[in-house]
Design a protein around this motif. Sequence first.
Motif, PDB file in Angstrom:
ATOM      1  N   ALA A 145       0.868  -1.176   0.000  1.00  0.00           N
ATOM      2  CA  ALA A 145       0.000   0.000   0.000  1.00  0.00           C
ATOM      3  C   ALA A 145       0.905   1.226   0.000  1.00  0.00           C
ATOM      4  O   ALA A 145       1.814   1.314   0.830  1.00  0.00           O
ATOM      5  CB  ALA A 145      -0.900  -0.004   1.231  1.00  0.00           C
ATOM      6  N   GLN A 146       0.685   2.142  -0.932  1.00  0.00           N
ATOM      7  CA  GLN A 146       1.610   3.269  -1.031  1.00  0.00           C
ATOM      8  C   GLN A 146       0.868   4.581  -1.225  1.00  0.00           C
ATOM      9  O   GLN A 146      -0.200   4.634  -1.830  1.00  0.00           O
ATOM     10  CB  GLN A 146       2.591   3.068  -2.190  1.00  0.00           C
ATOM     11  CG  GLN A 146       1.964   3.093  -3.576  1.00  0.00           C
ATOM     12  CD  GLN A 146       3.008   2.908  -4.658  1.00  0.00           C
ATOM     13  OE1 GLN A 146       3.577   1.822  -4.800  1.00  0.00           O
ATOM     14  NE2 GLN A 146       3.263   3.948  -5.437  1.00  0.00           N
ATOM     15  N   ILE A 147       1.455   5.624  -0.659  1.00  0.00           N
ATOM     16  CA  ILE A 147       0.951   6.983  -0.830  1.00  0.00           C
ATOM     17  C   ILE A 147       2.146   7.876  -1.158  1.00  0.00           C
ATOM     18  O   ILE A 147       3.108   7.938  -0.401  1.00  0.00           O
ATOM     19  CB  ILE A 147       0.232   7.495   0.430  1.00  0.00           C
ATOM     20  CG1 ILE A 147      -0.961   6.596   0.775  1.00  0.00           C
ATOM     21  CG2 ILE A 147      -0.255   8.924   0.209  1.00  0.00           C
ATOM     22  CD1 ILE A 147      -1.737   7.048   2.003  1.00  0.00           C
ATOM     23  N   ASP A 148       2.071   8.536  -2.303  1.00  0.00           N
ATOM     24  CA  ASP A 148       3.093   9.488  -2.732  1.00  0.00           C
ATOM     25  C   ASP A 148       2.451  10.863  -2.865  1.00  0.00           C
ATOM     26  O   ASP A 148       1.232  10.973  -3.053  1.00  0.00           O
ATOM     27  CB  ASP A 148       3.699   9.083  -4.078  1.00  0.00           C
ATOM     28  CG  ASP A 148       4.416   7.756  -4.024  1.00  0.00           C
ATOM     29  OD1 ASP A 148       5.344   7.631  -3.226  1.00  0.00           O
ATOM     30  OD2 ASP A 148       4.042   6.844  -4.785  1.00  0.00           O
ATOM     31  N   ALA A 149       3.255  11.894  -2.794  1.00  0.00           N
ATOM     32  CA  ALA A 149       2.734  13.248  -2.923  1.00  0.00           C
ATOM     33  C   ALA A 149       3.333  13.933  -4.136  1.00  0.00           C
ATOM     34  O   ALA A 149       4.545  13.858  -4.377  1.00  0.00           O
ATOM     35  CB  ALA A 149       3.035  14.071  -1.674  1.00  0.00           C
ATOM     36  N   ALA A 171      -6.430  -8.107   8.551  1.00  0.00           N
ATOM     37  CA  ALA A 171      -5.452  -7.302   7.804  1.00  0.00           C
ATOM     38  C   ALA A 171      -5.818  -7.301   6.323  1.00  0.00           C
ATOM     39  O   ALA A 171      -4.980  -7.510   5.464  1.00  0.00           O
ATOM     40  CB  ALA A 171      -4.044  -7.845   8.005  1.00  0.00           C
ATOM     41  N   SER A 172      -7.109  -7.086   6.032  1.00  0.00           N
ATOM     42  CA  SER A 172      -7.559  -7.057   4.651  1.00  0.00           C
ATOM     43  C   SER A 172      -6.988  -5.844   3.934  1.00  0.00           C
ATOM     44  O   SER A 172      -6.530  -4.882   4.563  1.00  0.00           O
ATOM     45  CB  SER A 172      -9.088  -7.005   4.591  1.00  0.00           C
ATOM     46  OG  SER A 172      -9.556  -5.776   5.130  1.00  0.00           O
ATOM     47  N   PHE A 177      -5.374  -0.057   3.771  1.00  0.00           N
ATOM     48  CA  PHE A 177      -5.423   1.260   3.137  1.00  0.00           C
ATOM     49  C   PHE A 177      -6.167   2.274   3.998  1.00  0.00           C
ATOM     50  O   PHE A 177      -5.787   3.450   4.055  1.00  0.00           O
ATOM     51  CB  PHE A 177      -6.076   1.156   1.757  1.00  0.00           C
ATOM     52  CG  PHE A 177      -5.119   0.780   0.663  1.00  0.00           C
ATOM     53  CD1 PHE A 177      -4.333   1.743   0.039  1.00  0.00           C
ATOM     54  CD2 PHE A 177      -4.987  -0.531   0.263  1.00  0.00           C
ATOM     55  CE1 PHE A 177      -3.445   1.397  -0.960  1.00  0.00           C
ATOM     56  CE2 PHE A 177      -4.098  -0.889  -0.739  1.00  0.00           C
ATOM     57  CZ  PHE A 177      -3.319   0.082  -1.355  1.00  0.00           C
ATOM     58  N   THR A 178      -7.212   1.843   4.668  1.00  0.00           N
ATOM     59  CA  THR A 178      -7.956   2.753   5.537  1.00  0.00           C
ATOM     60  C   THR A 178      -7.080   3.250   6.683  1.00  0.00           C
ATOM     61  O   THR A 178      -7.059   4.451   6.999  1.00  0.00           O
ATOM     62  CB  THR A 178      -9.204   2.049   6.099  1.00  0.00           C
ATOM     63  OG1 THR A 178     -10.047   1.637   5.016  1.00  0.00           O
ATOM     64  CG2 THR A 178      -9.979   2.976   7.012  1.00  0.00           C
ATOM     65  N   ASP A 179      -6.347   2.342   7.321  1.00  0.00           N
ATOM     66  CA  ASP A 179      -5.448   2.730   8.415  1.00  0.00           C
ATOM     67  C   ASP A 179      -4.339   3.648   7.913  1.00  0.00           C
ATOM     68  O   ASP A 179      -3.948   4.604   8.597  1.00  0.00           O
ATOM     69  CB  ASP A 179      -4.846   1.485   9.070  1.00  0.00           C
ATOM     70  CG  ASP A 179      -5.873   0.667   9.843  1.00  0.00           C
ATOM     71  OD1 ASP A 179      -6.978   1.178  10.077  1.00  0.00           O
ATOM     72  OD2 ASP A 179      -5.554  -0.492  10.187  1.00  0.00           O
ATOM     73  N   LEU A 180      -3.817   3.346   6.718  1.00  0.00           N
ATOM     74  CA  LEU A 180      -2.730   4.158   6.167  1.00  0.00           C
ATOM     75  C   LEU A 180      -3.214   5.568   5.854  1.00  0.00           C
ATOM     76  O   LEU A 180      -2.503   6.549   6.100  1.00  0.00           O
ATOM     77  CB  LEU A 180      -2.184   3.486   4.901  1.00  0.00           C
ATOM     78  CG  LEU A 180      -0.775   3.902   4.463  1.00  0.00           C
ATOM     79  CD1 LEU A 180       0.244   3.459   5.504  1.00  0.00           C
ATOM     80  CD2 LEU A 180      -0.439   3.284   3.114  1.00  0.00           C
ATOM     81  N   TYR A 205     -14.245   2.542   0.562  1.00  0.00           N
ATOM     82  CA  TYR A 205     -13.212   3.567   0.456  1.00  0.00           C
ATOM     83  C   TYR A 205     -13.822   4.963   0.481  1.00  0.00           C
ATOM     84  O   TYR A 205     -13.227   5.899   1.029  1.00  0.00           O
ATOM     85  CB  TYR A 205     -12.393   3.356  -0.820  1.00  0.00           C
ATOM     86  CG  TYR A 205     -11.550   2.109  -0.776  1.00  0.00           C
ATOM     87  CD1 TYR A 205     -10.446   2.036   0.054  1.00  0.00           C
ATOM     88  CD2 TYR A 205     -11.867   0.998  -1.554  1.00  0.00           C
ATOM     89  CE1 TYR A 205      -9.662   0.885   0.114  1.00  0.00           C
ATOM     90  CE2 TYR A 205     -11.092  -0.154  -1.507  1.00  0.00           C
ATOM     91  CZ  TYR A 205     -10.003  -0.205  -0.672  1.00  0.00           C
ATOM     92  OH  TYR A 205      -9.232  -1.351  -0.615  1.00  0.00           O
ATOM     93  N   PHE A 206     -15.020   5.122  -0.130  1.00  0.00           N
ATOM     94  CA  PHE A 206     -15.693   6.416  -0.048  1.00  0.00           C
ATOM     95  C   PHE A 206     -15.920   6.782   1.417  1.00  0.00           C
ATOM     96  O   PHE A 206     -15.622   7.894   1.848  1.00  0.00           O
ATOM     97  CB  PHE A 206     -17.058   6.366  -0.766  1.00  0.00           C
ATOM     98  CG  PHE A 206     -16.997   6.003  -2.227  1.00  0.00           C
ATOM     99  CD1 PHE A 206     -15.845   6.186  -2.961  1.00  0.00           C
ATOM    100  CD2 PHE A 206     -18.113   5.490  -2.863  1.00  0.00           C
ATOM    101  CE1 PHE A 206     -15.789   5.850  -4.301  1.00  0.00           C
ATOM    102  CE2 PHE A 206     -18.077   5.156  -4.206  1.00  0.00           C
ATOM    103  CZ  PHE A 206     -16.917   5.329  -4.925  1.00  0.00           C
TER     104      PHE A 206
END
Length: 241
Positions: A145-149, A171-172, A177-180, A205-206
């Motif tokens: 799971a990744q988040i870039d800016a 750990a679905s 992704f929700t925790d991240l 996700y919404f």
Amino acid sequence: MRGTLSALRTFTSPFEGGQHRPQAKWLRDMLTGMLRAGSVKLTEIGRALDEEARDGGPRKLIHTVKRLSRNLNSDRFDDAALLAAWWPQVEHYTMRKDGKGVVAGVDYSDVEAPYARPDRPRGLQAACVCRDGSKGIQAMGIAIAQIDAVLPDGGRIPIRYEPFKHGVKNASQNRVFTDLLAEVAPHVGDLAWFAFDRGFDGPRYFDAADRVGVQWAIRLKIDPKVARHLIMADGAVVRAN
């Protein structure tokens, strides 16, 4: 060379706080080695470090690799301290004007691990069957799971990557992704936008993005068999299909 090493030391020093001395040195060596080698392979990192033995001669590469590998699995390494040092580095770029103009891209990625055997006790622990996005097939690998800016000036920085394993209880992919998202949101500013690709176009996700309180945009996959009941700003419910 001295100028380069000094610059690398300046870059790595904020991340060493809160660590035991051996782990701080290991972290400094890993970051320095990766930057100098342009690789994440331990052998390439070891070559880039070019260590000397106690007698002043060159240290054998195998000894350097073993040291790096041993510390990689050390229980004394403090992940929480590393993250605490990382967030101010992120905020230096993202929190200007409270995140205005910053777009945080949320995506699913993977690292191929075709020879991994998770059934073996010493196998790659995070390896699982996941979708190889580049080949479009199911294969052994590590899901990430990744988040870039993307910054207002067009620059790009990584914010947070989290490996996870499919099929693990509590750990679905949705929960990871929700925790991240909840972890990252306070460090990018209230005016930043989070952009999600089509794989996230579901009500879970919404709702997760709304609960965290971020501005978000998700690319919808239009499917006549699946109705996306979306609530507009005026409260009207519409179908996107």
